[in-house]
Scaffold this active site. Structure first.
Site, PDB file in Angstrom:
ATOM      1  N   TYR A  56       0.860  -1.196   0.000  1.00 29.69           N
ATOM      2  CA  TYR A  56       0.000   0.000   0.000  1.00 29.69           C
ATOM      3  C   TYR A  56       0.895   1.243   0.000  1.00 29.69           C
ATOM      4  O   TYR A  56       1.530   1.577   1.006  1.00 29.69           O
ATOM      5  CB  TYR A  56      -0.932   0.024   1.219  1.00 29.69           C
ATOM      6  N   PRO A 202     -15.902  -3.449   3.168  1.00 31.81           N
ATOM      7  CA  PRO A 202     -17.242  -3.509   3.770  1.00 31.81           C
ATOM      8  C   PRO A 202     -18.211  -2.491   3.180  1.00 31.81           C
ATOM      9  O   PRO A 202     -19.428  -2.676   3.275  1.00 31.81           O
ATOM     10  CB  PRO A 202     -16.978  -3.226   5.256  1.00 31.81           C
ATOM     11  N   LEU A 203     -17.670  -1.422   2.579  1.00 37.11           N
ATOM     12  CA  LEU A 203     -18.550  -0.406   1.989  1.00 37.11           C
ATOM     13  C   LEU A 203     -18.576  -0.513   0.465  1.00 37.11           C
ATOM     14  O   LEU A 203     -19.018   0.420  -0.212  1.00 37.11           O
ATOM     15  CB  LEU A 203     -18.075   0.999   2.406  1.00 37.11           C
ATOM     16  N   ALA A 204     -18.114  -1.649  -0.064  1.00 32.38           N
ATOM     17  CA  ALA A 204     -18.028  -1.823  -1.528  1.00 32.38           C
ATOM     18  C   ALA A 204     -17.330  -0.614  -2.155  1.00 32.38           C
ATOM     19  O   ALA A 204     -17.857   0.026  -3.075  1.00 32.38           O
ATOM     20  CB  ALA A 204     -19.405  -2.081  -2.137  1.00 32.38           C
ATOM     21  N   SER A 205     -16.147  -0.308  -1.610  1.00 31.71           N
ATOM     22  CA  SER A 205     -15.301   0.804  -2.091  1.00 31.71           C
ATOM     23  C   SER A 205     -16.007   2.164  -1.964  1.00 31.71           C
ATOM     24  O   SER A 205     -15.764   3.072  -2.753  1.00 31.71           O
ATOM     25  CB  SER A 205     -14.875   0.598  -3.559  1.00 31.71           C
ATOM     26  N   LEU A 208     -21.538   1.721  -0.929  1.00 33.05           N
ATOM     27  CA  LEU A 208     -22.662   1.495  -0.004  1.00 33.05           C
ATOM     28  C   LEU A 208     -22.934   2.700   0.904  1.00 33.05           C
ATOM     29  O   LEU A 208     -23.925   2.720   1.623  1.00 33.05           O
ATOM     30  CB  LEU A 208     -22.417   0.219   0.828  1.00 33.05           C
ATOM     31  N   LYS A 211     -23.106   7.816  -1.505  1.00 30.90           N
ATOM     32  CA  LYS A 211     -22.706   9.176  -1.910  1.00 30.90           C
ATOM     33  C   LYS A 211     -22.442   9.307  -3.406  1.00 30.90           C
ATOM     34  O   LYS A 211     -22.279  10.410  -3.911  1.00 30.90           O
ATOM     35  CB  LYS A 211     -21.471   9.607  -1.128  1.00 30.90           C
TER      36      LYS A 211
HETATM   37  N1  LIG Z   1      -6.465  -8.055  -1.197  1.00 34.89           N
HETATM   38  C1  LIG Z   1      -6.617  -7.569   0.001  1.00 34.89           C
HETATM   39  O1  LIG Z   1      -6.151  -8.129   0.947  1.00 34.89           O
HETATM   40  C2  LIG Z   1      -7.394  -6.300   0.181  1.00 34.89           C
HETATM   41  C3  LIG Z   1      -8.109  -5.757  -0.897  1.00 34.89           C
HETATM   42  C4  LIG Z   1      -8.925  -4.664  -0.639  1.00 34.89           C
HETATM   43  C5  LIG Z   1      -8.996  -4.118   0.630  1.00 34.89           C
HETATM   44  N2  LIG Z   1      -8.270  -4.642   1.645  1.00 34.89           N
HETATM   45  C6  LIG Z   1      -8.322  -4.077   3.007  1.00 34.89           C
HETATM   46  O2  LIG Z   1      -9.664  -3.812   3.357  1.00 34.89           O
HETATM   47  C7  LIG Z   1      -9.821  -2.439   3.695  1.00 34.89           C
HETATM   48  C8  LIG Z   1     -11.202  -1.968   3.349  1.00 34.89           C
HETATM   49  O3  LIG Z   1     -11.512  -2.123   1.984  1.00 34.89           O
HETATM   50  P1  LIG Z   1     -11.477  -0.904   0.960  1.00 34.89           P
HETATM   51  O4  LIG Z   1     -10.750   0.239   1.598  1.00 34.89           O
HETATM   52  O5  LIG Z   1     -10.998  -1.449  -0.334  1.00 34.89           O
HETATM   53  O6  LIG Z   1     -13.007  -0.557   0.741  1.00 34.89           O
HETATM   54  P2  LIG Z   1     -14.156   0.048   1.669  1.00 34.89           P
HETATM   55  O7  LIG Z   1     -13.760  -0.018   3.090  1.00 34.89           O
HETATM   56  O8  LIG Z   1     -15.404  -0.618   1.248  1.00 34.89           O
HETATM   57  O9  LIG Z   1     -14.219   1.559   1.172  1.00 34.89           O
HETATM   58  C9  LIG Z   1     -13.336   2.513   1.692  1.00 34.89           C
HETATM   59  C10 LIG Z   1     -13.525   3.872   1.035  1.00 34.89           C
HETATM   60  O10 LIG Z   1     -14.862   4.319   1.132  1.00 34.89           O
HETATM   61  C11 LIG Z   1     -14.893   5.726   1.415  1.00 34.89           C
HETATM   62  N3  LIG Z   1     -15.527   5.861   2.737  1.00 34.89           N
HETATM   63  C12 LIG Z   1     -15.127   5.337   3.921  1.00 34.89           C
HETATM   64  N4  LIG Z   1     -15.967   5.644   4.914  1.00 34.89           N
HETATM   65  C13 LIG Z   1     -16.945   6.380   4.363  1.00 34.89           C
HETATM   66  C14 LIG Z   1     -18.109   6.994   4.872  1.00 34.89           C
HETATM   67  N5  LIG Z   1     -18.461   6.883   6.150  1.00 34.89           N
HETATM   68  N6  LIG Z   1     -18.889   7.706   4.007  1.00 34.89           N
HETATM   69  C15 LIG Z   1     -18.579   7.807   2.718  1.00 34.89           C
HETATM   70  N7  LIG Z   1     -17.462   7.242   2.162  1.00 34.89           N
HETATM   71  C16 LIG Z   1     -16.669   6.525   2.982  1.00 34.89           C
HETATM   72  C17 LIG Z   1     -13.447   6.204   1.403  1.00 34.89           C
HETATM   73  O11 LIG Z   1     -13.047   6.608   0.077  1.00 34.89           O
HETATM   74  P3  LIG Z   1     -13.440   8.020  -0.603  1.00 34.89           P
HETATM   75  O12 LIG Z   1     -13.583   9.019   0.497  1.00 34.89           O
HETATM   76  O13 LIG Z   1     -12.355   8.292  -1.555  1.00 34.89           O
HETATM   77  O14 LIG Z   1     -14.742   7.727  -1.325  1.00 34.89           O
HETATM   78  C18 LIG Z   1     -12.704   4.921   1.733  1.00 34.89           C
HETATM   79  O15 LIG Z   1     -11.384   4.911   1.301  1.00 34.89           O
HETATM   80  C19 LIG Z   1      -8.675  -1.769   2.913  1.00 34.89           C
HETATM   81  O16 LIG Z   1      -8.379  -0.477   3.390  1.00 34.89           O
HETATM   82  C20 LIG Z   1      -7.571  -2.768   3.117  1.00 34.89           C
HETATM   83  O17 LIG Z   1      -7.023  -2.607   4.417  1.00 34.89           O
HETATM   84  C21 LIG Z   1      -7.475  -5.736   1.438  1.00 34.89           C
END
Ligand SMILES: NC(=O)c1ccc[n+]([C@@H]2O[C@H](COP(=O)([O-])OP(=O)(O)OC[C@H]3O[C@@H](n4cnc5c(N)ncnc54)[C@H](OP(=O)(O)O)[C@@H]3O)[C@@H](O)[C@H]2O)c1
Length: 327
Positions: A56, A202-205, A208, A211
């Site tokens: 990362y 958990p927030l589907a990037s 979910l 916004k």
């Molecule tokens: N292969 C793997 O092992 C792998 C792959 C993926 C993820 N992960 C891990 O899982 C974690 C979580 O997954 P993810 O970060 O991909 O996706 P996620 O948690 O579903 O989405 C995170 C993104 O959503 C937005 N967000 C967060 N909280 C919010 C809120 N309350 N309201 C509105 N927008 C919000 C932010 O981006 P914006 O503000 O830019 O919209 C944030 O970066 C990662 O950080 C990583 O540690 C691991």
């Protein structure tokens, strides 16, 4: 904040933890001061478990966590991952030499003598048919370089195979309202074996959270721009593998189910917490306000049976055919 036991580690980790991918890179512009403020806000809100990886931001995320450790007194756990420094995913890449070098690099980035929990980072599926790889991880634990190890997987089948190895303490898998297959076979088996589950994406990037619109723009270096069809890594990592327009339509329906005192993001996180097999959700966040919103999901009341049923209906009709049998 409520805490749940993580596998057989004896640790109790915050059920809403922190995903530190976005603060490292591949999510558009981030500001280190704001990222650090988000990390501090997480600790302030009771988060005690942070998920990162050596790739990362090429170690930037790990280094920010090292900084956090220096700035705070309380105990918290950091889990990092190894394997994605390989130019190509091959089972042979998970050699003793490579694993040792990756671990040493993460130890330097994290400024520590021992890694709390090391996860294999979505390795080639054949790795799960090579017990010697898990033997190397056992050796790294015996040598005091890592406390525990686990895996991060793409598919349910990889998760089921991985937990046959007795040293695997945790499985990280995509689990959210748009990705429900892990609850069928994998959750009961993981629970039976006392394997911790880290629910990622958990927030589907961010989808979910409700916004986004058809007109939302993503920066060129944001995977939500460049990886929608899997150009750089598994397409399931971006919006959980649901195409953008379909995701938007389903989220419009989900928004109506959020209780008055909760946002759609909190509904999405609360839904994950309804599954006792899950140890924690690890939402990514770039700003303190997002962290505060996300961790407050732990204080929401459990969801009603009726609301859970309505979510099942949305999943079954709008999303399931697109994702269920792919991962
Ligand atoms: N292969 C793997 O092992 C792998 C792959 C993926 C993820 N992960 C891990 O899982 C974690 C979580 O997954 P993810 O970060 O991909 O996706 P996620 O948690 O579903 O989405 C995170 C993104 O959503 C937005 N967000 C967060 N909280 C919010 C809120 N309350 N309201 C509105 N927008 C919000 C932010 O981006 P914006 O503000 O830019 O919209 C944030 O970066 C990662 O950080 C990583 O540690 C691991």
């Amino acid at each position: 904040m409520k805490y749940r036991e993580l596998g057989r580690t004896g640790w109790k980790v915050s059920e809403i933890s922190f995903g530190a991918w976005a603060i490292g890179g591949a999510w558009g512009n981030v500001d280190d001061q704001e990222s650090l403020a988000a990390l501090h806000a997480a600790l302030d809100g009771g988060v005690n478990f942070f998920d990162t990886a050596d790739v990362y931001g090429d170690g930037h995320s790990e280094r920010l966590l090292a900084k956090l450790k220096k700035e705070r007194q309380e105990t918290f756990y950091i889990t990092t991952k190894a394997g994605r420094r390989l130019p190509q995913q091959t089972p042979g890449g998970y050699s003793r030499e490579n694993l040792t070098a990756w671990v040493e690099r993460s130890l330097r980035n994290l400024e520590t003598d021992v890694i709390d929990l090391l996860q294999l980072h979505c390795p080639h599926p054949d790795v799960y048919y090579r017990p010697e790889v898990f033997g190397i991880l056992d050796d790294l634990a015996k040598a005091g370089k890592i406390r525990y190890y686990g895996v991060s997987v793409e598919k349910v089948e990889e998760a089921l195979k991985a937990i046959e190895f007795p040293g695997v303490q945790t499985v990280q898998i995509i689990f959210n309202i748009f990705r429900q297959r892990p609850r069928e076979l994998f959750f009961p088996e993981a629970k039976r074996r006392k394997v911790g589950i880290l629910a990622r994406v958990p927030l589907a990037s961010g989808m979910l959270s409700g916004k986004f619109t058809r007109d939302s723009k993503f920066e060129k270096d944001d995977h939500r721009h460049f990886n929608r069809h899997g150009a750089a890594f598994d397409r399931g990592e971006t919006f959980a593998g649901v195409d953008y327009e379909t995701g938007l339509r389903a989220v419009e329906k989900l928004k109506l189910l959020a209780p008055k005192n909760a946002t759609p993001a909190q509904l999405a996180l609360r839904w994950i917490l309804e599954f006792p097999a899950v140890t924690c959700a690890i939402p990514g966040a770039k700003r303190p306000a997002q962290v505060a919103e996300n961790i407050a999901a732990s204080d929401l009341k459990p969801m009603s049976r009726a609301a859970l049923k309505k979510i099942d209906v949305i999943y079954n009709t709008d999303i399931k055919p697109l994702v269920h049998q792919y991962w």
